[in-house]
Design a protein around this motif. Sequence first.
Motif, PDB file in Angstrom:
ATOM      1  N   LEU A 168       1.174  -1.399   0.291  1.00  0.00           N
ATOM      2  CA  LEU A 168      -0.034   0.019   0.034  1.00  0.00           C
ATOM      3  C   LEU A 168       0.643   1.275   0.067  1.00  0.00           C
ATOM      4  N   VAL A 169       2.093   1.238   0.567  1.00  0.00           N
ATOM      5  CA  VAL A 169       2.645   2.018   0.701  1.00  0.00           C
ATOM      6  C   VAL A 169       3.356   2.240  -0.349  1.00  0.00           C
ATOM      7  N   ARG A 170       3.914   1.523  -0.874  1.00  0.00           N
ATOM      8  CA  ARG A 170       4.051   1.570  -2.335  1.00  0.00           C
ATOM      9  C   ARG A 170       3.715   1.941  -3.257  1.00  0.00           C
ATOM     10  N   ASP A 171       2.327   2.202  -3.400  1.00  0.00           N
ATOM     11  CA  ASP A 171       1.403   1.979  -3.979  1.00  0.00           C
ATOM     12  C   ASP A 171       0.629   3.744  -3.839  1.00  0.00           C
ATOM     13  N   LEU A 172       0.793   4.632  -2.486  1.00  0.00           N
ATOM     14  CA  LEU A 172       1.081   5.528  -2.283  1.00  0.00           C
ATOM     15  C   LEU A 172       2.939   6.523  -3.081  1.00  0.00           C
ATOM     16  N   LEU A 173       3.141   5.915  -2.822  1.00  0.00           N
ATOM     17  CA  LEU A 173       4.373   6.921  -2.863  1.00  0.00           C
ATOM     18  C   LEU A 173       4.002   6.800  -4.882  1.00  0.00           C
ATOM     19  N   ALA A 174       3.895   6.390  -5.419  1.00  0.00           N
ATOM     20  CA  ALA A 174       4.018   6.272  -6.935  1.00  0.00           C
ATOM     21  C   ALA A 174       2.662   7.220  -7.473  1.00  0.00           C
ATOM     22  N   GLY A 175       1.861   7.333  -6.052  1.00  0.00           N
ATOM     23  CA  GLY A 175       0.898   7.795  -6.719  1.00  0.00           C
ATOM     24  C   GLY A 175      -0.884   7.123  -7.143  1.00  0.00           C
ATOM     25  N   ILE A 176      -0.710   6.336  -6.800  1.00  0.00           N
ATOM     26  CA  ILE A 176      -2.014   5.143  -7.074  1.00  0.00           C
ATOM     27  C   ILE A 176      -2.764   5.615  -5.299  1.00  0.00           C
ATOM     28  N   PRO A 177      -4.163   6.030  -5.788  1.00  0.00           N
ATOM     29  CA  PRO A 177      -4.840   6.054  -4.418  1.00  0.00           C
ATOM     30  C   PRO A 177      -5.184   5.147  -3.588  1.00  0.00           C
ATOM     31  N   VAL A 178      -4.941   5.258  -2.757  1.00  0.00           N
ATOM     32  CA  VAL A 178      -4.773   3.554  -1.559  1.00  0.00           C
ATOM     33  C   VAL A 178      -6.034   3.949  -0.502  1.00  0.00           C
ATOM     34  N   ASP A 179      -6.747   2.427  -0.104  1.00  0.00           N
ATOM     35  CA  ASP A 179      -7.855   2.972   0.969  1.00  0.00           C
ATOM     36  C   ASP A 179      -7.003   3.089   2.517  1.00  0.00           C
ATOM     37  N   GLU A 180      -7.179   4.497   3.253  1.00  0.00           N
ATOM     38  CA  GLU A 180      -7.365   4.918   4.293  1.00  0.00           C
ATOM     39  C   GLU A 180      -7.497   3.593   5.563  1.00  0.00           C
ATOM     40  N   TYR A 185      -3.855   4.352   9.194  1.00  0.00           N
ATOM     41  CA  TYR A 185      -3.634   5.641   9.237  1.00  0.00           C
ATOM     42  C   TYR A 185      -3.855   6.502   7.836  1.00  0.00           C
ATOM     43  N   SER A 186      -4.559   7.981   8.277  1.00  0.00           N
ATOM     44  CA  SER A 186      -4.994   9.057   8.110  1.00  0.00           C
ATOM     45  C   SER A 186      -4.459  10.005   7.426  1.00  0.00           C
ATOM     46  N   LEU A 187      -4.384  10.109   5.837  1.00  0.00           N
ATOM     47  CA  LEU A 187      -4.220  11.051   4.962  1.00  0.00           C
ATOM     48  C   LEU A 187      -3.659  12.033   4.577  1.00  0.00           C
ATOM     49  N   ARG A 188      -4.890  12.402   5.515  1.00  0.00           N
ATOM     50  CA  ARG A 188      -5.144  13.967   5.513  1.00  0.00           C
ATOM     51  C   ARG A 188      -4.223  15.309   6.350  1.00  0.00           C
ATOM     52  N   GLY A 189      -4.130  16.197   6.562  1.00  0.00           N
ATOM     53  CA  GLY A 189      -3.889  16.740   7.922  1.00  0.00           C
ATOM     54  C   GLY A 189      -2.143  16.667   7.984  1.00  0.00           C
ATOM     55  N   ARG A 190      -1.025  16.571   8.746  1.00  0.00           N
ATOM     56  CA  ARG A 190      -0.263  17.125   8.584  1.00  0.00           C
ATOM     57  C   ARG A 190       1.473  16.043   9.165  1.00  0.00           C
ATOM     58  N   HIS A 191       1.780  16.226   8.496  1.00  0.00           N
ATOM     59  CA  HIS A 191       2.999  14.761   8.381  1.00  0.00           C
ATOM     60  C   HIS A 191       4.315  15.015   8.459  1.00  0.00           C
ATOM     61  N   LEU A 192       5.127  14.088   8.922  1.00  0.00           N
ATOM     62  CA  LEU A 192       6.549  14.290   8.846  1.00  0.00           C
ATOM     63  C   LEU A 192       7.320  12.944   8.493  1.00  0.00           C
ATOM     64  N   GLY A 193       8.020  13.450   7.312  1.00  0.00           N
ATOM     65  CA  GLY A 193       8.695  11.519   6.989  1.00  0.00           C
ATOM     66  C   GLY A 193      10.158  11.612   8.253  1.00  0.00           C
ATOM     67  N   ILE A 194       9.526  10.531   7.889  1.00  0.00           N
ATOM     68  CA  ILE A 194      10.999   9.538   8.847  1.00  0.00           C
ATOM     69  C   ILE A 194      12.390   8.727   8.435  1.00  0.00           C
ATOM     70  N   VAL A 195      13.301   8.724   8.621  1.00  0.00           N
ATOM     71  CA  VAL A 195      13.999   6.940   8.881  1.00  0.00           C
ATOM     72  C   VAL A 195      14.444   6.562   9.816  1.00  0.00           C
ATOM     73  N   VAL A 196      14.600   5.680  10.266  1.00  0.00           N
ATOM     74  CA  VAL A 196      15.909   5.789  11.731  1.00  0.00           C
ATOM     75  C   VAL A 196      16.291   4.084  11.883  1.00  0.00           C
ATOM     76  N   MET A 260       4.752  18.354   6.534  1.00  0.00           N
ATOM     77  CA  MET A 260       3.719  18.915   5.303  1.00  0.00           C
ATOM     78  C   MET A 260       2.822  18.565   5.210  1.00  0.00           C
ATOM     79  N   ASN A 261       2.050  18.723   4.508  1.00  0.00           N
ATOM     80  CA  ASN A 261       0.235  18.321   4.130  1.00  0.00           C
ATOM     81  C   ASN A 261       0.024  17.250   4.073  1.00  0.00           C
ATOM     82  N   ASP A 262      -1.160  16.691   3.764  1.00  0.00           N
ATOM     83  CA  ASP A 262      -1.781  15.439   2.823  1.00  0.00           C
ATOM     84  C   ASP A 262      -1.090  14.857   2.260  1.00  0.00           C
ATOM     85  N   VAL A 263      -1.763  14.235   0.837  1.00  0.00           N
ATOM     86  CA  VAL A 263      -1.012  13.247   0.462  1.00  0.00           C
ATOM     87  C   VAL A 263       0.170  13.669  -0.561  1.00  0.00           C
ATOM     88  N   GLU A 264      -0.719  14.581  -0.508  1.00  0.00           N
ATOM     89  CA  GLU A 264       1.204  14.596  -1.866  1.00  0.00           C
ATOM     90  C   GLU A 264       2.387  16.257  -0.754  1.00  0.00           C
TER      91      GLU A 264
END
Length: 409
Positions: A168-180, A185-196, A260-264
Motif C-alpha cells: 500500500l505504501v508503494r502504491d501511495l508513493l507511486a501516486g496510486i489511490p489507497v484505502d485509508e 493511517y489518515s492521509l489528511r492532516g500534517r505529516h513528517l517523513g522519517i527514517v530510523v 508537510m500536508n496531505d498526500v502530496e
Amino acid sequence: MTLEDDLRMLAQGVEARLPALTETIVRRLREEVPEFYKLDDPVLGDAESDAIAASLRDILDGLVEGRTPPEQASDRILREARLAAQADIDLHALLRTSRVGQAATWDCFLEVADELLPDAGQRLPVLRHASQYHFAWNDRVAASIIDAYQKERNAFYFHGRDRKRRALVRDLLAGIPVDEAALGYSLRGRHLGIVVWGDAPEAALKQLTNTLGWQSLTVTGTAGTVLGWIGRPAGKASGDDDLSRLSLPSGTHLACGEYMNDVEGMRLTHRQAWQAYRVARIKGQPITWYRKVALEALVLRDLPAVRSFVRQELGPLYGPGERAVVLRETLRAYFASGQNAASAAAVIGVHERTVAYRLRSVEKWLGTSITSVRDELSVALRLSELFQGATEERDLTLQEEQAFDGSPL
C-alpha cells in the motif's frame, strides 16, 4: 618458471592494479546497470563496495591456491544479494552487476598477461587455467547469489509482517489511490517523513510517537531501517515540533524531512527524509533534519565533484593537520559572525588579535584575500564537514552513487 609461478605472477600483477580495477568496475556498473542504483540506498552502496573487494580478493587468492572454486559466495557477497532483495532490486539487475564486474576483471587479466607474459607459448596456458578457474568461480558464486536473493525476498516480502502495508505504501508513493482503512493511517492532516536506524529503531519510533502524541505509518527498509511517517490527523490542535525533547536510545539515529500536508506532502517529506538519511549516515548525528543538510543532500549526487571542489577551494586548509583544523574553525566562526573578528573571537574563546592573525595566515596559505573568495570558502567549509566527519576516506567513496530518483520501497 613453472605454470604455478606464472599464475602467481599474473595474480600479483592484477593485485597491483586493484585500485584502478575497482574504479573501472564501479564506473562500468553505473553506466551499464543504472537500474541497480535507482533507489540510491547508502546501505546497499556500502554492501556493493564490500562485495567488489571480496570478489576480487577471492579470485586472486583462489588463482594461486589450487584453483578450487568455493562452495558458495563469501558472506560479504551474499550480504549484497540479501540487501538487494530487501531493496526490491530486480534479480536480473543484480546478476548483471556480477557479469559486468567479471568482464572488467577478465579484461584486466588479459592486459596484465600481455605485459608480463609477452611470449604467446607461455601466456596461453596461463590464461587457459586462469579462465577455467575464473568462470568456474563465477558459476558457483552466481548460484549462491541467486539462492540467497530468492530466500531473502521470499522472507522479506511474502512472509514479512508488514508485507501488505508495504504494498500500500508503494502504491501511495507511486501516486496510486489507497484505502485509508486498509492502511490504518489518515492521509489528511500534517505529516513528517522519517527514517530510523541503528541499535533500537523500533524503540526510537515508540519514543517519537509518544513525544508528539501522533499516529505513525512505517515499514521496514534495508538492514533493519524503519521508514515512513508520523502524522497529526486533521483537526487536532497542535503545532510542529522540533523534537528537542526526544532522547533517542544509544546508537540509534533519526533522519527527518519537513512537516508537510496531505498526500502530496507525504510524498515530498518522504523524499526529504531519505535524502537527509544519506547525509546522516556520514555525519553520525542522533537527529538530522533535511532543512539543515539540504545543501549536503543536493551535492551528494556527485560526491567526486564535491571532493574536488572542497580540495580546490580550501587548498592547504583541507586535511587533518592541527593548524588546518584551527584555521578552518576560525573561518567558520568568522563567517557565522558576519565577518566580525571580535564576535568570532568571543565564539571560539580567543583574543581578537588572535583571530586577525589567523585570518592573515589563511590568506597567506590561500594566496588571495578572504573577501574575494568568501562565498566559495563558506560553502567549501560546510561541505568539508562531510569528509572530516567520516572515520575514513573510504566511508565517503562508498556513497558515490547517482541521484535519488525513486523510493526505497
